[in-house]
Design a protein around this motif. Structure first.
Motif, PDB file in Angstrom:
ATOM      1  N   ARG A   7       0.804  -1.231   0.000  1.00  0.00           N
ATOM      2  CA  ARG A   7       0.000   0.000   0.000  1.00  0.00           C
ATOM      3  C   ARG A   7       0.830   1.270   0.000  1.00  0.00           C
ATOM      4  NH1 ARG A   7      -2.055  -4.665   3.005  1.00  0.00           N
ATOM      5  NH2 ARG A   7      -3.790  -5.233   1.684  1.00  0.00           N
ATOM      6  N   ILE A   8       1.935   1.267   0.718  1.00  0.00           N
ATOM      7  CA  ILE A   8       2.742   2.484   0.805  1.00  0.00           C
ATOM      8  C   ILE A   8       4.237   2.157   0.764  1.00  0.00           C
ATOM      9  CG2 ILE A   8       1.081   3.931   2.038  1.00  0.00           C
ATOM     10  CD1 ILE A   8       2.464   3.118   4.657  1.00  0.00           C
ATOM     11  N   GLN A  22       7.762   1.813   2.375  1.00  0.00           N
ATOM     12  CA  GLN A  22       8.156   1.484   3.729  1.00  0.00           C
ATOM     13  C   GLN A  22       9.663   1.632   3.862  1.00  0.00           C
ATOM     14  OE1 GLN A  22       6.094   0.493   6.219  1.00  0.00           O
ATOM     15  NE2 GLN A  22       4.274  -0.338   5.231  1.00  0.00           N
ATOM     16  N   LYS A  31       2.480  -2.298  21.234  1.00  0.00           N
ATOM     17  CA  LYS A  31       2.279  -1.368  20.119  1.00  0.00           C
ATOM     18  C   LYS A  31       3.400  -1.500  19.100  1.00  0.00           C
ATOM     19  CE  LYS A  31       0.904   3.310  19.192  1.00  0.00           C
ATOM     20  NZ  LYS A  31       0.308   4.493  19.775  1.00  0.00           N
ATOM     21  N   GLU A  32       4.635  -1.558  19.593  1.00  0.00           N
ATOM     22  CA  GLU A  32       5.782  -1.709  18.688  1.00  0.00           C
ATOM     23  C   GLU A  32       5.726  -3.053  17.984  1.00  0.00           C
ATOM     24  OE1 GLU A  32       7.276   0.987  18.527  1.00  0.00           O
ATOM     25  OE2 GLU A  32       6.518   1.819  20.410  1.00  0.00           O
ATOM     26  N   MET A  37       3.085  -4.924  17.349  1.00  0.00           N
ATOM     27  CA  MET A  37       1.995  -4.974  16.361  1.00  0.00           C
ATOM     28  C   MET A  37       2.320  -4.146  15.136  1.00  0.00           C
ATOM     29  SD  MET A  37      -1.487  -4.913  18.507  1.00  0.00           S
ATOM     30  CE  MET A  37      -1.590  -5.852  20.009  1.00  0.00           C
ATOM     31  N   TYR A  38       2.911  -3.010  15.385  1.00  0.00           N
ATOM     32  CA  TYR A  38       3.280  -2.130  14.281  1.00  0.00           C
ATOM     33  C   TYR A  38       4.295  -2.826  13.370  1.00  0.00           C
ATOM     34  CZ  TYR A  38       5.979   1.670  12.156  1.00  0.00           C
ATOM     35  OH  TYR A  38       6.667   2.470  11.296  1.00  0.00           O
ATOM     36  N   TYR A  56       4.668  -6.020  12.978  1.00  0.00           N
ATOM     37  CA  TYR A  56       3.974  -7.084  12.258  1.00  0.00           C
ATOM     38  C   TYR A  56       3.171  -6.522  11.080  1.00  0.00           C
ATOM     39  CZ  TYR A  56       0.877 -11.005  11.303  1.00  0.00           C
ATOM     40  OH  TYR A  56       0.178 -12.008  10.681  1.00  0.00           O
ATOM     41  N   ALA A  57       2.484  -5.395  11.311  1.00  0.00           N
ATOM     42  CA  ALA A  57       1.673  -4.790  10.247  1.00  0.00           C
ATOM     43  C   ALA A  57       2.566  -4.301   9.097  1.00  0.00           C
ATOM     44  CB  ALA A  57       0.831  -3.639  10.792  1.00  0.00           C
ATOM     45  N   ARG A  58       3.761  -3.798   9.420  1.00  0.00           N
ATOM     46  CA  ARG A  58       4.697  -3.382   8.371  1.00  0.00           C
ATOM     47  C   ARG A  58       5.128  -4.579   7.557  1.00  0.00           C
ATOM     48  NH1 ARG A  58       9.105   1.035   9.757  1.00  0.00           N
ATOM     49  NH2 ARG A  58       9.151   0.921   7.501  1.00  0.00           N
ATOM     50  N   ASP A  62       2.609  -5.516   5.137  1.00  0.00           N
ATOM     51  CA  ASP A  62       2.528  -4.609   3.990  1.00  0.00           C
ATOM     52  C   ASP A  62       3.721  -4.752   3.041  1.00  0.00           C
ATOM     53  OD1 ASP A  62       1.057  -2.542   2.599  1.00  0.00           O
ATOM     54  OD2 ASP A  62       2.762  -1.256   3.059  1.00  0.00           O
ATOM     55  N   VAL A 113       2.303 -14.544  16.176  1.00  0.00           N
ATOM     56  CA  VAL A 113       2.379 -14.116  14.770  1.00  0.00           C
ATOM     57  C   VAL A 113       3.731 -14.417  14.116  1.00  0.00           C
ATOM     58  CG1 VAL A 113       0.625 -12.315  15.033  1.00  0.00           C
ATOM     59  CG2 VAL A 113       3.036 -11.733  15.402  1.00  0.00           C
ATOM     60  N   ARG A 132      -4.005 -13.584  20.510  1.00  0.00           N
ATOM     61  CA  ARG A 132      -2.736 -13.788  21.224  1.00  0.00           C
ATOM     62  C   ARG A 132      -2.691 -13.139  22.589  1.00  0.00           C
ATOM     63  NH1 ARG A 132      -2.510 -13.236  15.338  1.00  0.00           N
ATOM     64  NH2 ARG A 132      -1.981 -15.364  14.764  1.00  0.00           N
ATOM     65  N   MET A 180      -1.163   1.395  11.135  1.00  0.00           N
ATOM     66  CA  MET A 180      -0.730  -0.005  11.083  1.00  0.00           C
ATOM     67  C   MET A 180      -0.993  -0.714  12.404  1.00  0.00           C
ATOM     68  SD  MET A 180       2.744  -0.086   8.936  1.00  0.00           S
ATOM     69  CE  MET A 180       2.885   0.918   7.487  1.00  0.00           C
ATOM     70  N   TYR A 181      -0.746   0.007  13.468  1.00  0.00           N
ATOM     71  CA  TYR A 181      -0.978  -0.568  14.787  1.00  0.00           C
ATOM     72  C   TYR A 181      -2.460  -0.908  14.960  1.00  0.00           C
ATOM     73  CZ  TYR A 181      -1.807  -0.250  19.838  1.00  0.00           C
ATOM     74  OH  TYR A 181      -2.222  -0.469  21.113  1.00  0.00           O
ATOM     75  N   ALA A 219      -3.222  -4.014  13.009  1.00  0.00           N
ATOM     76  CA  ALA A 219      -2.692  -5.221  13.652  1.00  0.00           C
ATOM     77  C   ALA A 219      -3.543  -5.616  14.872  1.00  0.00           C
ATOM     78  CB  ALA A 219      -1.239  -5.012  14.063  1.00  0.00           C
ATOM     79  N   GLU A 246      -3.469   6.483   2.594  1.00  0.00           N
ATOM     80  CA  GLU A 246      -3.191   5.528   1.518  1.00  0.00           C
ATOM     81  C   GLU A 246      -3.240   4.096   2.048  1.00  0.00           C
ATOM     82  OE1 GLU A 246      -2.633   5.553  -1.943  1.00  0.00           O
ATOM     83  OE2 GLU A 246      -3.687   7.378  -1.320  1.00  0.00           O
ATOM     84  N   TYR A 247      -2.549   3.915   3.160  1.00  0.00           N
ATOM     85  CA  TYR A 247      -2.489   2.590   3.766  1.00  0.00           C
ATOM     86  C   TYR A 247      -3.879   2.110   4.144  1.00  0.00           C
ATOM     87  CZ  TYR A 247      -1.487  -1.025   7.233  1.00  0.00           C
ATOM     88  OH  TYR A 247      -1.455  -2.186   7.949  1.00  0.00           O
TER      89      TYR A 247
END
Lengths: 268, 268
Positions: free
Chosen positions: A112-113, A115, A144-145, A147-148, A150-152, A155, A185, B112, B147-148, B151, B180-181
């Motif tokens: 999507r974007i 990175q 938070k870190e 999950m972020y 993982y989401a990156r 993507d 994950v 999780r 993103m967070y 996730a 965008e994301y």
């Protein structure tokens, strides 16, 4: 037992074994350790801070700078800042010593974007490494870190760039639930203490991959010059030709020799 | 054209239309708007700050507190802090007025880990809403937040709790790449200006769902008391029985009457 105030503001009971263990790990003799512990215990009072205890320990390590440096690895890693960029380079260097092929700061077109990936690391698998750097104590990487990261990973994982796993690397602790989450994950985590056998501390100590910020006899200025010129590890300091070092870091020969001498003491 | 320094530190060319548009939106007459703009323009100098301009506009709105309050919605939303909890309650209230069933602060067992979901909102679909609140200007929600949120949505989406979409709500701007994301992963975003027809500003203004922090005549103390006792919207202030209000907020009748009077002016 006396309450010790940690950097985070939390309290915990004074634990002599913690000091002894770290001193042992840093290479202090039993006798030296016992002497330092005795000195610390004589100064204990309720509400004493971790920093006060650390200062006490260091004054006991004056004659053995190599040991003092290693004892203070955690603080040395926090001195790689203020920004996170030097830590990224440092962590990439550490990975190299463990047989990874690394590339730092890769701009990758995600699904999507765009990175910006801190480190791309390849050995048996390919990892998208996100570095989370803190330059003051009492912090930790949270869910938070995790999950972020993982989401990156989700993507960036396209047909063009196939990462096998996401990886979160931090110079501090990691929250318990970030670890729980990571297991679910398939996120690899490297934090100060976790995972026990491959924690950042372990990775560094096992191969003596100390950052130049562990040097005790060098001034802040000298250390910053070294970092700025890309000399991040004491290993690099010892391997490089002195004339090249002088040119690169723009430091005097005497300053550099002093630093190299201490680097050798640490690497013993 | 003069350069204006924004809260974020960025500069932009002074744009009179921005002021006129906002004044019109707040209900100022054409004549009043023109008079205020003239006054602002007479004080312009390179490097003037957004805050200086705002102060100038407000002094021109002294006689019409209702309009002043509405002009200042952005700042009023930032006064819901310092923590994000009041904004969560406020956003949930806004959603209620748009026909959503809402629950705040739900502890949900994710795949999780345990997840604290700010708002669960249900209408045609069920949304997991993550609120991102900033209490000072110049900030914006970044891709990291987007993103967070995504996730978290992935983790909370189990057989037990079936969310259809993740939703990121913020009182400030959203970065272009976060938007965008969001399109790619089906994340709903509500930010100050985006999406144009259903931005937070639009949602609030269209149904006059103003927070009590828009009140100009009430002191900070009075507003905080109202917030602390759960009276977050001026609508609630107008609908509630005065004796109940007194009991709930522990404020004097005269303070409350003044606040209600201004609330009515704003709601006209």
């Amino acid at each position: 037992m006396v309450d010790v105030v940690k950097f985070s503001g939390e309290k915990e009971k004074f634990n002599p074994n913690k000091i002894l263990k770290t001193l042992k790990r840093a290479g202090a003799s039993r006798e030296q350790s016992r002497r330092i512990l005795k000195d610390v215990e004589s100064s204990l009072k309720d509400g004493i801070t971790t920093k006060e205890i650390l200062d006490r320990v260091f004054s006991g390590l004056r004659e053995t700078p190599g040991i003092a440096a290693k004892y203070d690895l955690k603080r040395a890693l926090m001195a790689l800042g203020p920004g996170g960029y030097t830590f990224e380079k440092y962590f990439a260097e550490v990975l190299k010593h463990y047989g990874y092929e690394v590339k730092i700061n890769q701009l990758i077109k995600g699904k999507r974007i765009m990175q910006e990936v801190d480190v791309v690391a390849k050995k048996d698998s390919t990892y998208m490494v996100e570095c989370k750097y803190y330059n003051y104590p009492g912090n930790y990487a949270s869910t938070k870190e995790a999950m972020y990261t993982y989401a990156r990973f989700l993507d960036t994982n396209s047909r063009m760039h196939n990462f096998d796993f996401p990886w979160l690397a931090t110079n501090t602790k990691c929250s318990w639930s970030a670890i729980e989450y990571s297991k679910g994950v398939g996120l690899k985590i490297t934090s100060w203490k976790y995972p026990a056998k491959e924690s950042l501390q372990r990775l560094v100590e096992a191969k003596k991959l100390y950052p130049v910020t562990v040097l005790k006899t060098a001034s802040k200025f000298v250390k910053q010059r070294l970092l700025d010129s890309g000399i991040i590890m004491i290993n690099t300091l010892m391997e490089m030709d002195i004339s090249e070092l002088r040119r690169k870091a723009n430091l005097s020969e005497s300053e550099l020799k002093k630093a190299i001498l201490e680097a050798r003491q640490i690497s013993v």
